[in-house]
Motif scaffolding. Sequence first.
Motif, PDB file in Angstrom:
ATOM      1  N   GLY A  59     -17.238   7.211 -17.384  1.00 16.12           N
ATOM      2  CA  GLY A  59     -17.648   8.040 -16.361  1.00 16.12           C
ATOM      3  C   GLY A  59     -17.855   7.276 -14.880  1.00 16.12           C
ATOM      4  O   GLY A  59     -18.426   7.792 -14.102  1.00 16.12           O
ATOM      5  N   ILE A  60     -16.845   6.583 -14.842  1.00 16.93           N
ATOM      6  CA  ILE A  60     -16.612   5.896 -13.460  1.00 16.93           C
ATOM      7  C   ILE A  60     -15.403   6.322 -13.018  1.00 16.93           C
ATOM      8  O   ILE A  60     -14.324   6.468 -13.548  1.00 16.93           O
ATOM      9  CB  ILE A  60     -16.426   4.098 -13.656  1.00 16.93           C
ATOM     10  N   ASP A  61     -15.636   6.528 -11.571  1.00 11.31           N
ATOM     11  CA  ASP A  61     -14.240   7.067 -10.671  1.00 11.31           C
ATOM     12  C   ASP A  61     -13.670   5.684 -10.088  1.00 11.31           C
ATOM     13  O   ASP A  61     -14.119   5.399  -9.047  1.00 11.31           O
ATOM     14  CB  ASP A  61     -14.805   7.951  -9.649  1.00 11.31           C
ATOM     15  N   PRO A  62     -12.723   5.343 -10.584  1.00 10.03           N
ATOM     16  CA  PRO A  62     -12.155   3.969 -10.037  1.00 10.03           C
ATOM     17  C   PRO A  62     -11.572   4.172  -8.674  1.00 10.03           C
ATOM     18  O   PRO A  62     -11.270   3.161  -7.992  1.00 10.03           O
ATOM     19  CB  PRO A  62     -11.057   3.459 -11.281  1.00 10.03           C
ATOM     20  N   TRP A  63     -10.929   5.354  -8.568  1.00  8.49           N
ATOM     21  CA  TRP A  63     -10.251   5.728  -7.363  1.00  8.49           C
ATOM     22  C   TRP A  63     -11.242   5.415  -6.152  1.00  8.49           C
ATOM     23  O   TRP A  63     -11.051   5.145  -4.921  1.00  8.49           O
ATOM     24  CB  TRP A  63      -9.494   6.859  -7.405  1.00  8.49           C
ATOM     25  N   GLN A  64     -12.328   6.250  -6.297  1.00  7.16           N
ATOM     26  CA  GLN A  64     -13.569   6.201  -5.348  1.00  7.16           C
ATOM     27  C   GLN A  64     -14.004   4.835  -5.157  1.00  7.16           C
ATOM     28  O   GLN A  64     -14.390   4.397  -4.001  1.00  7.16           O
ATOM     29  CB  GLN A  64     -14.519   7.310  -5.480  1.00  7.16           C
ATOM     30  N   ALA A  65     -13.907   4.144  -6.017  1.00  9.99           N
ATOM     31  CA  ALA A  65     -14.711   2.877  -6.121  1.00  9.99           C
ATOM     32  C   ALA A  65     -13.944   1.959  -5.107  1.00  9.99           C
ATOM     33  O   ALA A  65     -14.141   1.011  -4.379  1.00  9.99           O
ATOM     34  CB  ALA A  65     -14.914   2.161  -7.500  1.00  9.99           C
ATOM     35  N   LEU A  66     -12.501   1.977  -5.214  1.00  6.12           N
ATOM     36  CA  LEU A  66     -11.160   1.336  -4.709  1.00  6.12           C
ATOM     37  C   LEU A  66     -11.553   1.795  -3.163  1.00  6.12           C
ATOM     38  O   LEU A  66     -11.500   0.799  -2.349  1.00  6.12           O
ATOM     39  CB  LEU A  66     -10.021   1.404  -5.261  1.00  6.12           C
ATOM     40  N   TRP A  67     -11.833   2.910  -2.829  1.00  4.00           N
ATOM     41  CA  TRP A  67     -11.869   3.243  -1.341  1.00  4.00           C
ATOM     42  C   TRP A  67     -13.272   2.599  -0.714  1.00  4.00           C
ATOM     43  O   TRP A  67     -13.156   2.097   0.198  1.00  4.00           O
ATOM     44  CB  TRP A  67     -11.765   4.653  -1.025  1.00  4.00           C
ATOM     45  N   ASP A  68     -14.351   2.679  -1.703  1.00  6.65           N
ATOM     46  CA  ASP A  68     -15.457   2.023  -1.050  1.00  6.65           C
ATOM     47  C   ASP A  68     -15.302   0.754  -1.087  1.00  6.65           C
ATOM     48  O   ASP A  68     -15.614   0.012   0.092  1.00  6.65           O
ATOM     49  CB  ASP A  68     -16.599   2.161  -2.449  1.00  6.65           C
ATOM     50  N   ILE A  69     -14.589  -0.249  -1.703  1.00  2.99           N
ATOM     51  CA  ILE A  69     -14.613  -1.540  -1.669  1.00  2.99           C
ATOM     52  C   ILE A  69     -13.568  -1.929  -0.217  1.00  2.99           C
ATOM     53  O   ILE A  69     -13.842  -2.586   0.786  1.00  2.99           O
ATOM     54  CB  ILE A  69     -13.573  -2.345  -2.599  1.00  2.99           C
ATOM     55  N   ALA A  70     -12.390  -0.931   0.008  1.00  7.74           N
ATOM     56  CA  ALA A  70     -11.711  -1.138   1.051  1.00  7.74           C
ATOM     57  C   ALA A  70     -12.294  -0.832   2.328  1.00  7.74           C
ATOM     58  O   ALA A  70     -11.947  -1.259   3.398  1.00  7.74           O
ATOM     59  CB  ALA A  70     -10.168  -0.009   0.847  1.00  7.74           C
ATOM     60  N   LEU A  71     -13.184   0.211   2.330  1.00  6.93           N
ATOM     61  CA  LEU A  71     -14.110   0.340   3.315  1.00  6.93           C
ATOM     62  C   LEU A  71     -15.210  -0.502   3.643  1.00  6.93           C
ATOM     63  O   LEU A  71     -16.348  -0.114   4.631  1.00  6.93           O
ATOM     64  CB  LEU A  71     -14.696   1.723   3.388  1.00  6.93           C
ATOM     65  N   GLY A  72     -15.385  -1.575   2.760  1.00  7.13           N
ATOM     66  CA  GLY A  72     -16.639  -2.374   2.744  1.00  7.13           C
ATOM     67  C   GLY A  72     -17.869  -1.998   2.376  1.00  7.13           C
ATOM     68  O   GLY A  72     -18.862  -2.393   2.735  1.00  7.13           O
ATOM     69  N   ARG A  73     -17.730  -0.983   1.640  1.00  6.60           N
ATOM     70  CA  ARG A  73     -19.089  -0.323   1.234  1.00  6.60           C
ATOM     71  C   ARG A  73     -19.358  -0.704  -0.354  1.00  6.60           C
ATOM     72  O   ARG A  73     -18.448  -0.992  -1.196  1.00  6.60           O
ATOM     73  CB  ARG A  73     -19.034   1.303   1.112  1.00  6.60           C
ATOM     74  N   PRO A  74     -20.450  -0.601  -0.960  1.00  4.33           N
ATOM     75  CA  PRO A  74     -20.744  -1.179  -2.174  1.00  4.33           C
ATOM     76  C   PRO A  74     -20.369  -0.099  -3.241  1.00  4.33           C
ATOM     77  O   PRO A  74     -20.620   1.288  -2.952  1.00  4.33           O
ATOM     78  CB  PRO A  74     -22.304  -1.093  -2.404  1.00  4.33           C
ATOM     79  N   PRO A  75     -19.392  -0.264  -4.060  1.00  4.93           N
ATOM     80  CA  PRO A  75     -18.747   0.732  -5.075  1.00  4.93           C
ATOM     81  C   PRO A  75     -19.790   1.046  -6.223  1.00  4.93           C
ATOM     82  O   PRO A  75     -20.520   0.179  -6.650  1.00  4.93           O
ATOM     83  CB  PRO A  75     -17.609  -0.027  -5.674  1.00  4.93           C
ATOM     84  N   LYS A  76     -19.555   2.440  -6.775  1.00  6.38           N
ATOM     85  CA  LYS A  76     -20.326   2.667  -7.684  1.00  6.38           C
ATOM     86  C   LYS A  76     -19.740   2.297  -9.227  1.00  6.38           C
ATOM     87  O   LYS A  76     -18.742   2.834  -9.572  1.00  6.38           O
ATOM     88  CB  LYS A  76     -20.561   4.101  -7.946  1.00  6.38           C
ATOM     89  N   VAL A  77     -20.091   1.359  -9.886  1.00  6.35           N
ATOM     90  CA  VAL A  77     -19.103   0.553 -11.050  1.00  6.35           C
ATOM     91  C   VAL A  77     -20.148   0.593 -12.282  1.00  6.35           C
ATOM     92  O   VAL A  77     -19.468   0.082 -13.212  1.00  6.35           O
ATOM     93  CB  VAL A  77     -18.662  -0.824 -10.672  1.00  6.35           C
TER      94      VAL A  77
END
Length: 415
Positions: free
Chosen positions: A306-324
């Motif tokens: 139930g993790i969206d790895p694609w959104q998590a990667l954009w969050d990291i690239a944007l400097g935001r905490p990812p949902k992991v």
Amino acid sequence: MTTPVMLLEAAGPEAQALARAAAASGHTVHAVTTATVHAAYPPDLHQLLDGYLLTDFAHPEQALADITRYAHQIGAAALLTSNEYLTPLCARACADLGLPGNDPDRAVAARDKAAMAQALEAAGVTTPRTRAITGPGELDALHAAGHLRYPCVIKPADGAGSSGVTVVTDPEQLYAAWHAARSVETMYGMPRAYGALAQDYVTGREFSVESLTQDGATTHLGITRKHLTAGAHRVETGHSLPARLAPADEAKLHEQTEKAIAAVGIRNGASHTELILTPGGRCTVLEIGARLGAGHIGVLIQHALGIDPWQALWDIALGRPPKVAAQSSNYATVRFLTSPAAGRLVSVNGLPDIGERTPAVHLRCAKGNLVAPAASNRGRLGHIIVTGHDPAAVDHLAEKFLRQITVTIDTGSPA
């Protein structure tokens, strides 16, 4: 207000998933690619993109200048790639732009497997003994000196997807293995690495660890169990996630993975670490890539955890905490279809219908195409994904589906 983001190459399943995730979040997506690849983009991918930059990845210095200029022009807030060949360029561009990325000075160690072997050894990572070979004569010399143990692995230093990798069981196979390693074409016309690698063969169960790192802190999303062919070419025929392991074995995989991540300078983004657990319980790192695992592993993560790895990667690239954090505790497996013989594909019958248990059923090879038994991961004809709560039941159903599928080949049309 929308945020412009850049994707180094938008071709391929993983890159397109990244493009869809960015567009769904309201970002304007700009692709960096070559004229030849861009011309082959499907219509739905063109519709996702708000702009693109054409460059030449075979000339990295010029490509770097093009990328930084374009990024400043559009005000890009993030830069990502899922393409293993482009990870060093992405790290350099992120550093020049002041965006979250990996260590540009060590990024080549997650791409060039000779540099990788050196970096892993220097960091104390358990890894197979590896020797860089510049010509077939060196293989003869190593064999004559008793420095090659059989079986051994001969592979390109700059390959991907198991292309050009041969498990050698007899010294008479060394020359053919060398030429197989040297015959693999690089992407985008990039210059070839200097030679090939001779590596000790490690026996055991193969896994990969899928991880996300932000500011040097790593979260492991899951451990993937590999399904492989036997013989000279160890092609991945499936992935299952999450692997069910004893806590001690899981800890060993995570420990070696974290050492490998640090060794190749992964600071912000995904990593895909391939490892072997030997019958004696030793954990050995085979390779690491500064990207999410290919072969639909990201889709398995979505269905199983139930993790969206694609959104998590954009969050990291944007400097935001990812949902992991995992949102579910399911199980998912992908199985790949391969050709039983060389020839022209006539038909594929018996594919299951798409449904709750089988969310993806896809053929990537059209009828009439020339095919052959897979010698690398690029030789797959298609795939099916099966999901559920019980791992044994899911694996059983996946194997049942494979037995029901018939691939017919016209062997009078040699591949």
